[in-house]
Design an enzyme around this catalytic site. Sequence first.
Site, PDB file in Angstrom:
ATOM      1  N   PHE A 156       0.902  -1.177   0.030  1.00  0.00           N
ATOM      2  CA  PHE A 156      -0.023   0.040   0.042  1.00  0.00           C
ATOM      3  C   PHE A 156       0.906   1.184   0.041  1.00  0.00           C
ATOM      4  O   PHE A 156       0.628   2.301   0.797  1.00  0.00           O
ATOM      5  CB  PHE A 156      -0.799  -0.098   1.245  1.00  0.00           C
ATOM      6  CG  PHE A 156      -1.939  -1.311   1.284  1.00  0.00           C
ATOM      7  CD1 PHE A 156      -2.625  -1.689   0.147  1.00  0.00           C
ATOM      8  CD2 PHE A 156      -1.836  -2.032   2.410  1.00  0.00           C
ATOM      9  CE1 PHE A 156      -3.341  -2.692   0.146  1.00  0.00           C
ATOM     10  CE2 PHE A 156      -2.842  -3.017   2.551  1.00  0.00           C
ATOM     11  CZ  PHE A 156      -3.560  -3.514   1.377  1.00  0.00           C
ATOM     12  N   ILE A 157       2.025   1.374  -1.013  1.00  0.00           N
ATOM     13  CA  ILE A 157       2.851   2.425  -0.757  1.00  0.00           C
ATOM     14  C   ILE A 157       2.371   3.268  -2.021  1.00  0.00           C
ATOM     15  O   ILE A 157       2.277   3.179  -3.162  1.00  0.00           O
ATOM     16  CB  ILE A 157       4.223   2.003  -1.350  1.00  0.00           C
ATOM     17  CG1 ILE A 157       4.736   0.834  -0.194  1.00  0.00           C
ATOM     18  CG2 ILE A 157       5.248   2.829  -1.293  1.00  0.00           C
ATOM     19  CD1 ILE A 157       4.619   1.310   0.958  1.00  0.00           C
ATOM     20  N   GLU A 243       1.414  14.841   9.827  1.00  0.00           N
ATOM     21  CA  GLU A 243       0.728  13.852   8.903  1.00  0.00           C
ATOM     22  C   GLU A 243      -0.699  13.997   9.039  1.00  0.00           C
ATOM     23  O   GLU A 243      -1.510  13.930   8.104  1.00  0.00           O
ATOM     24  CB  GLU A 243       1.397  12.388   8.756  1.00  0.00           C
ATOM     25  CG  GLU A 243       0.847  11.432   7.936  1.00  0.00           C
ATOM     26  CD  GLU A 243       1.413  10.059   7.803  1.00  0.00           C
ATOM     27  OE1 GLU A 243       1.104   9.149   7.362  1.00  0.00           O
ATOM     28  OE2 GLU A 243       2.629  10.174   8.682  1.00  0.00           O
ATOM     29  N   GLU A 369      -9.057   3.824  14.350  1.00  0.00           N
ATOM     30  CA  GLU A 369      -9.303   3.060  15.427  1.00  0.00           C
ATOM     31  C   GLU A 369      -8.190   3.170  16.396  1.00  0.00           C
ATOM     32  O   GLU A 369      -8.046   3.315  17.531  1.00  0.00           O
ATOM     33  CB  GLU A 369      -9.424   1.357  15.198  1.00  0.00           C
ATOM     34  CG  GLU A 369     -10.733   1.056  14.751  1.00  0.00           C
ATOM     35  CD  GLU A 369     -10.946   1.704  13.368  1.00  0.00           C
ATOM     36  OE1 GLU A 369     -12.297   2.085  13.028  1.00  0.00           O
ATOM     37  OE2 GLU A 369     -10.144   1.776  12.703  1.00  0.00           O
TER      38      GLU A 369
END
Length: 387
Positions: A156-157, A243, A369
């Site tokens: 998932f880059i 981020e 979560e």
Amino acid sequence: MEIINYTDEHHEYRQRFRSFLEDEILPHKKEWDNAQLIPKETWKKMGKNGFLCPAVEKVYGGAGKDFLHSVIVIEEIARANYLGLFAYLHSEVVVPYISAYATEEQKAAYLPGCVVGDIITAVAMTEPDAGSDLASMVTTAVEQDDHLIINGSKTFISNGVNCDLIVLAARDPQEKNPHKAISLFLVESDIPGLIKGVQFEKMGMHSQDTTELFFNNCKIPLSSRLGPKGEGFKLLMNKLQQERLVCAVSAVACSEFCLEWTVNHFRQALADKSPLARSQASQFALAEMVTELKMEKAFVNGLVVSHMAGENVILETSMAKFSSTDSAKRISSRCMDLLEEMGGVEEVCPLVDAFNDVRVLSIYAGTNEIMKQIIAKELLSSLKPLC
């Protein structure tokens, strides 16, 4: 409510970038979505016009601008309904690792290219069996003489296909403490043994390239280490505030786009004497959503001000990240519901793209979560007042 004080220069920058999006980006959205890739030439156009890495110091080719310039780029991309243009991952998430932790030699080698778009960056943390739990990563970096050997895989880059430079997190297999085993490395994507996998087919953000990276005995010099040995986990944690704040800014702007488009549609419907626009249920829904959005934006804008002042607001940005991204999902979905049949037709309703794009916001930069776990842990372990 804390108000961000934009200067005339900020407003001019926003207008320039909005015009750039309209002229150079949006006419190609369909084409690039179908290709599942934004051409590297477009990155270079963004860099040439000053829309990449605005905070990089002038000595390294940047403009040395403040964080509000970054906020403007993030907001305008979302308000253009094109999250597939994921340039702020490069500018506000990955490149800051280089600006903050690289040696002078590393900065001189890479930052000028990052600013002008010749170098596209990605960060490789997530693994098939280690997502939010970074301490569980198994990709290794083993020292041999004057170099390191990298083995493992990342998944998932984002920017994974286009990337020229990777900020890689890998562990020393000799170190038993998982938090002290991790270091960061600057890895050029054309080194032997590095393979880019098949691009993922995603629900949204179609032109944003996402893939796997496989490292098979990749040899890099010791000088590729980014920051001190064994401090990788700490360095990653240090950059999470920005981020997550970036993610929250994007989510709020996405909600604004969805709600503004829907309100404008209902204004026209009201002028046309549509019974749907006069419905109390519809009007109540709009009132609830705009109230929710106003509160989210006030919270996030306050955190932008605090972040720029150098304050530690990592807990609050975790709150904003989960709250604003959940809100974006609710607002995009509810707006589509209000539009009845047209709400599901991509050709006439841009909210279809927005709905698909915002879904991932609650997943990356740490799942919501995980954000709640962080908040609850602090809440239950601290004696500080709640507010």
